[in-house]
Design a protein around this motif. Structure first.
Motif, PDB file in Angstrom:
ATOM      1  N   LEU A  57       0.847  -1.185   0.000  1.00  0.00           N
ATOM      2  CA  LEU A  57       0.000   0.000   0.000  1.00  0.00           C
ATOM      3  C   LEU A  57       0.885   1.237   0.000  1.00  0.00           C
ATOM      4  CD1 LEU A  57      -2.717  -1.085   2.604  1.00  0.00           C
ATOM      5  CD2 LEU A  57      -2.670  -1.459   0.128  1.00  0.00           C
ATOM      6  N   THR A  58       0.517   2.215  -0.777  1.00  0.00           N
ATOM      7  CA  THR A  58       1.372   3.408  -0.924  1.00  0.00           C
ATOM      8  C   THR A  58       1.209   4.391   0.226  1.00  0.00           C
ATOM      9  OG1 THR A  58      -0.331   4.473  -2.272  1.00  0.00           O
ATOM     10  CG2 THR A  58       1.382   3.227  -3.434  1.00  0.00           C
ATOM     11  N   GLU A  59       0.090   4.310   0.958  1.00  0.00           N
ATOM     12  CA  GLU A  59      -0.154   5.225   2.067  1.00  0.00           C
ATOM     13  C   GLU A  59      -0.511   4.444   3.322  1.00  0.00           C
ATOM     14  OE1 GLU A  59      -3.223   7.887   0.893  1.00  0.00           O
ATOM     15  OE2 GLU A  59      -1.968   8.971  -0.555  1.00  0.00           O
ATOM     16  N   ARG A  60      -0.318   5.046   4.457  1.00  0.00           N
ATOM     17  CA  ARG A  60      -0.669   4.454   5.736  1.00  0.00           C
ATOM     18  C   ARG A  60      -2.186   4.277   5.828  1.00  0.00           C
ATOM     19  NH1 ARG A  60      -0.543   1.791  10.683  1.00  0.00           N
ATOM     20  NH2 ARG A  60      -1.689   2.983  12.235  1.00  0.00           N
ATOM     21  N   GLN A  61      -2.630   3.040   6.063  1.00  0.00           N
ATOM     22  CA  GLN A  61      -4.049   2.742   6.139  1.00  0.00           C
ATOM     23  C   GLN A  61      -4.477   2.260   7.525  1.00  0.00           C
ATOM     24  OE1 GLN A  61      -6.113   3.391   3.664  1.00  0.00           O
ATOM     25  NE2 GLN A  61      -4.492   3.953   2.231  1.00  0.00           N
ATOM     26  N   GLY A  62      -3.568   1.611   8.254  1.00  0.00           N
ATOM     27  CA  GLY A  62      -3.947   0.977   9.510  1.00  0.00           C
ATOM     28  C   GLY A  62      -4.473  -0.414   9.243  1.00  0.00           C
ATOM     29  N   PHE A  63      -4.576  -1.220  10.286  1.00  0.00           N
ATOM     30  CA  PHE A  63      -4.978  -2.614  10.136  1.00  0.00           C
ATOM     31  C   PHE A  63      -6.312  -2.756   9.406  1.00  0.00           C
ATOM     32  CE2 PHE A  63      -7.539  -6.117  11.960  1.00  0.00           C
ATOM     33  CZ  PHE A  63      -6.837  -7.187  11.424  1.00  0.00           C
ATOM     34  N   GLY A  64      -7.327  -2.016   9.859  1.00  0.00           N
ATOM     35  CA  GLY A  64      -8.656  -2.173   9.286  1.00  0.00           C
ATOM     36  C   GLY A  64      -8.704  -1.905   7.798  1.00  0.00           C
ATOM     37  N   PHE A  65      -8.154  -0.787   7.361  1.00  0.00           N
ATOM     38  CA  PHE A  65      -8.224  -0.436   5.948  1.00  0.00           C
ATOM     39  C   PHE A  65      -7.217  -1.231   5.114  1.00  0.00           C
ATOM     40  CE2 PHE A  65     -10.921   3.378   4.883  1.00  0.00           C
ATOM     41  CZ  PHE A  65     -11.758   3.206   5.970  1.00  0.00           C
ATOM     42  N   ALA A  66      -6.181  -1.778   5.756  1.00  0.00           N
ATOM     43  CA  ALA A  66      -5.297  -2.691   5.027  1.00  0.00           C
ATOM     44  C   ALA A  66      -6.065  -3.959   4.672  1.00  0.00           C
ATOM     45  CB  ALA A  66      -4.068  -3.018   5.864  1.00  0.00           C
ATOM     46  N   VAL A  67      -6.871  -4.445   5.608  1.00  0.00           N
ATOM     47  CA  VAL A  67      -7.734  -5.594   5.325  1.00  0.00           C
ATOM     48  C   VAL A  67      -8.726  -5.245   4.223  1.00  0.00           C
ATOM     49  CG1 VAL A  67      -9.566  -7.074   6.262  1.00  0.00           C
ATOM     50  CG2 VAL A  67      -7.529  -6.611   7.623  1.00  0.00           C
ATOM     51  N   LYS A  68      -9.295  -4.058   4.305  1.00  0.00           N
ATOM     52  CA  LYS A  68     -10.266  -3.618   3.289  1.00  0.00           C
ATOM     53  C   LYS A  68      -9.638  -3.604   1.902  1.00  0.00           C
ATOM     54  CE  LYS A  68     -13.417   0.185   2.173  1.00  0.00           C
ATOM     55  NZ  LYS A  68     -13.862   1.553   2.558  1.00  0.00           N
ATOM     56  N   ALA A  69      -8.400  -3.118   1.805  1.00  0.00           N
ATOM     57  CA  ALA A  69      -7.712  -3.081   0.506  1.00  0.00           C
ATOM     58  C   ALA A  69      -7.499  -4.483  -0.042  1.00  0.00           C
ATOM     59  CB  ALA A  69      -6.375  -2.359   0.657  1.00  0.00           C
ATOM     60  N   ALA A  70      -7.116  -5.403   0.827  1.00  0.00           N
ATOM     61  CA  ALA A  70      -6.887  -6.784   0.379  1.00  0.00           C
ATOM     62  C   ALA A  70      -8.188  -7.459  -0.042  1.00  0.00           C
ATOM     63  CB  ALA A  70      -6.217  -7.582   1.497  1.00  0.00           C
ATOM     64  N   LEU A  71      -9.284  -7.094   0.598  1.00  0.00           N
ATOM     65  CA  LEU A  71     -10.580  -7.698   0.264  1.00  0.00           C
ATOM     66  C   LEU A  71     -10.975  -7.452  -1.184  1.00  0.00           C
ATOM     67  CD1 LEU A  71     -12.749  -6.971   3.430  1.00  0.00           C
ATOM     68  CD2 LEU A  71     -12.247  -9.224   2.485  1.00  0.00           C
ATOM     69  N   GLU A  72     -10.473  -6.379  -1.763  1.00  0.00           N
ATOM     70  CA  GLU A  72     -10.794  -6.080  -3.158  1.00  0.00           C
ATOM     71  C   GLU A  72     -10.243  -7.155  -4.101  1.00  0.00           C
ATOM     72  OE1 GLU A  72      -9.414  -2.180  -4.058  1.00  0.00           O
ATOM     73  OE2 GLU A  72     -10.647  -1.189  -2.515  1.00  0.00           O
ATOM     74  N   LEU A  73      -9.279  -7.925  -3.632  1.00  0.00           N
ATOM     75  CA  LEU A  73      -8.657  -8.966  -4.451  1.00  0.00           C
ATOM     76  C   LEU A  73      -9.230 -10.354  -4.181  1.00  0.00           C
ATOM     77  CD1 LEU A  73      -4.950  -7.817  -3.918  1.00  0.00           C
ATOM     78  CD2 LEU A  73      -6.506  -7.155  -5.765  1.00  0.00           C
ATOM     79  N   VAL A  74     -10.152 -10.458  -3.228  1.00  0.00           N
ATOM     80  CA  VAL A  74     -10.668 -11.757  -2.788  1.00  0.00           C
ATOM     81  C   VAL A  74     -11.888 -12.173  -3.589  1.00  0.00           C
ATOM     82  CG1 VAL A  74     -11.736 -12.976  -0.839  1.00  0.00           C
ATOM     83  CG2 VAL A  74      -9.759 -11.469  -0.448  1.00  0.00           C
ATOM     84  N   ASP A  75     -11.913 -13.447  -3.994  1.00  0.00           N
ATOM     85  CA  ASP A  75     -13.088 -13.970  -4.700  1.00  0.00           C
ATOM     86  C   ASP A  75     -13.610 -15.261  -4.068  1.00  0.00           C
ATOM     87  OD1 ASP A  75     -11.130 -15.745  -5.431  1.00  0.00           O
ATOM     88  OD2 ASP A  75     -11.188 -15.289  -7.567  1.00  0.00           O
ATOM     89  N   THR A  76     -13.216 -15.546  -2.827  1.00  0.00           N
ATOM     90  CA  THR A  76     -13.718 -16.722  -2.113  1.00  0.00           C
ATOM     91  C   THR A  76     -14.801 -16.306  -1.121  1.00  0.00           C
ATOM     92  OG1 THR A  76     -11.910 -16.479  -0.512  1.00  0.00           O
ATOM     93  CG2 THR A  76     -11.588 -18.052  -2.315  1.00  0.00           C
ATOM     94  N   ARG A  77     -15.555 -17.285  -0.647  1.00  0.00           N
ATOM     95  CA  ARG A  77     -16.676 -16.999   0.255  1.00  0.00           C
ATOM     96  C   ARG A  77     -16.219 -16.591   1.652  1.00  0.00           C
ATOM     97  NH1 ARG A  77     -21.027 -21.874  -0.317  1.00  0.00           N
ATOM     98  NH2 ARG A  77     -22.100 -20.550   1.191  1.00  0.00           N
ATOM     99  N   PHE A  78     -15.011 -17.014   2.016  1.00  0.00           N
ATOM    100  CA  PHE A  78     -14.531 -16.738   3.362  1.00  0.00           C
ATOM    101  C   PHE A  78     -13.104 -16.205   3.325  1.00  0.00           C
ATOM    102  CE2 PHE A  78     -17.705 -20.097   3.819  1.00  0.00           C
ATOM    103  CZ  PHE A  78     -18.537 -19.560   4.793  1.00  0.00           C
ATOM    104  N   VAL A  79     -12.764 -15.503   4.397  1.00  0.00           N
ATOM    105  CA  VAL A  79     -11.393 -15.032   4.573  1.00  0.00           C
ATOM    106  C   VAL A  79     -10.905 -15.463   5.957  1.00  0.00           C
ATOM    107  CG1 VAL A  79     -11.411 -13.072   2.999  1.00  0.00           C
ATOM    108  CG2 VAL A  79     -12.283 -12.783   5.330  1.00  0.00           C
ATOM    109  N   CYS A  80      -9.621 -15.713   6.029  1.00  0.00           N
ATOM    110  CA  CYS A  80      -8.946 -15.926   7.299  1.00  0.00           C
ATOM    111  C   CYS A  80      -8.047 -14.707   7.503  1.00  0.00           C
ATOM    112  CB  CYS A  80      -8.122 -17.211   7.290  1.00  0.00           C
ATOM    113  SG  CYS A  80      -7.057 -17.419   8.748  1.00  0.00           S
ATOM    114  N   ILE A  81      -8.308 -13.932   8.538  1.00  0.00           N
ATOM    115  CA  ILE A  81      -7.565 -12.698   8.772  1.00  0.00           C
ATOM    116  C   ILE A  81      -6.495 -12.940   9.838  1.00  0.00           C
ATOM    117  CG2 ILE A  81      -7.716 -10.263   9.385  1.00  0.00           C
ATOM    118  CD1 ILE A  81      -9.277 -11.006   6.867  1.00  0.00           C
TER     119      ILE A  81
END
Length: 331
Positions: free
Chosen positions: A104-128
């Protein structure tokens, strides 16, 4: 395809967050976490694994929890991310076979870092996961857990046991907290859920979101945790900060029925106390020996910081630099 016939690969994506730490550029901390996954939950190695590197802000003093680092520590973090790229590209061990590094190019924090990664997810579940949360004992029931979540949509988020959330004593703690909050609820033991998909497990209602290792519905994350209709997570923070506070407020104001909206549960696999499955690593233990010395000196110096001279420009420096200056002065 029915939930019972779907493979773990098709069902789940792992998201691990990492950010600047005093141990950079060493990769020992993150490697310890991933190796614990290989040792105790090897089935998860089948899953796509997104390792998201949070951004940072530069300042005159390092405050790692806030993503603020000096130029020196920023350089160390850049070296660390380059090392992660190499480990993923070279598939350095089984734990790195399916890892994809995202910066990530800017500081997001844990929550928004997860949010950014979610944009790449295509499965029904995530393990965080977080880079300093390691598996402490075997967990062979990952697929059964996800099948239970498919069978019972009330299981929106399932956290794994930690020292804080230890199932053998969590129920009494939850009852005490609900009493203090004046929340009327059914007998707590009756609120635990079970599933034919994993008859040896039970799921205890978790009255407060916990950011440690957990499984959740991807749709739930997108439509509820990061809902556009309400702000439950803020940029730069942890999910449990604002969402957890709102969950507590809803329990007080709406009552026990509000828990269904959050759907947070704690996995109880029957292990005796202490039943923690996930532990928290201390990043400072993974420093290179030369840095360890400086950091130990810095910690001793904190009690007498007034005795430490300022830098030439009059600005405070990070704790490692303070330690080095203090050490040189006392030598």
């Amino acid at each position: 395809m029915a939930g019972g016939s779907e493979s773990l690969t098709a069902l789940c994506t792992i998201i691990t967050t990492t950010s600047p730490t005093p141990s950079n550029p060493s990769t020992e901390l993150i490697c310890s976490t991933l190796n614990s996954l290989a040792e105790h939950a090897p089935a998860l190695l089948q899953c796509r694994h997104i390792l998201v590197c949070d951004g940072y802000k530069c300042g005159s003093n390092s405050k790692f929890r806030s993503g603020l680092v000096t130029a020196e520590r920023a350089h160390a973090y850049q070296q660390y991310m380059e090392a992660l790229d190499r480990l993923a590209h070279e598939k350095a061990s089984p734990a790195w076979e399916r890892v994809e590094v995202v910066r990530l190019t800017e500081r997001q924090g844990f929550g928004f870092a997860v949010k950014a990664a979610l944009e790449l997810v295509d499965t029904r579940f995530v393990c965080i996961m977080q880079h300093d949360r390691t598996f402490m004992r075997p967990f062979p029931g990952v697929l059964s857990l996800l099948q239970a979540m498919i069978q019972d949509p009330r299981l929106k988020m399932v956290g794994l046991p930690t020292t804080t959330n230890d199932p053998p004593r969590y129920i009494s703690q939850a009852i005490t907290k609900l009493g203090a909050m004046k929340v009327v609820h059914p007998p707590f033991e009756t609120l635990a859920l079970t599933s034919s998909a994993c008859p040896d497990f039970r799921f205890i209602p978790m009255i407060m979101w916990h950011d440690s290792t957990h499984f959740a519905s991807t749709q739930y994350y997108r439509e509820f945790v990061f809902s556009r209709r309400q702000i439950l997570v803020t940029r730069g923070g942890f999910i449990e900060d604002k969402l957890g506070q709102q969950q507590g407020m809803d329990l007080r104001e709406i009552g026990w029925t509000s828990h269904a909206r959050y759907g947070t549960f704690l996995l109880d696999d029957g292990a005796p106390a202490p039943a923690r499955m996930v532990g928290h690593l201390n990043g400072k233990r993974y420093l290179r020996s030369s840095i360890k010395v400086a950091l130990e000196v810095a910690e001793r110096a904190k009690a007498s910081l007034a005795d430490v001279p300022e830098s030439e420009d009059g600005l405070a420096t990070d704790e490692l630099a303070i330690g080095c200056r203090y050490y040189q002065r006392k030598a």
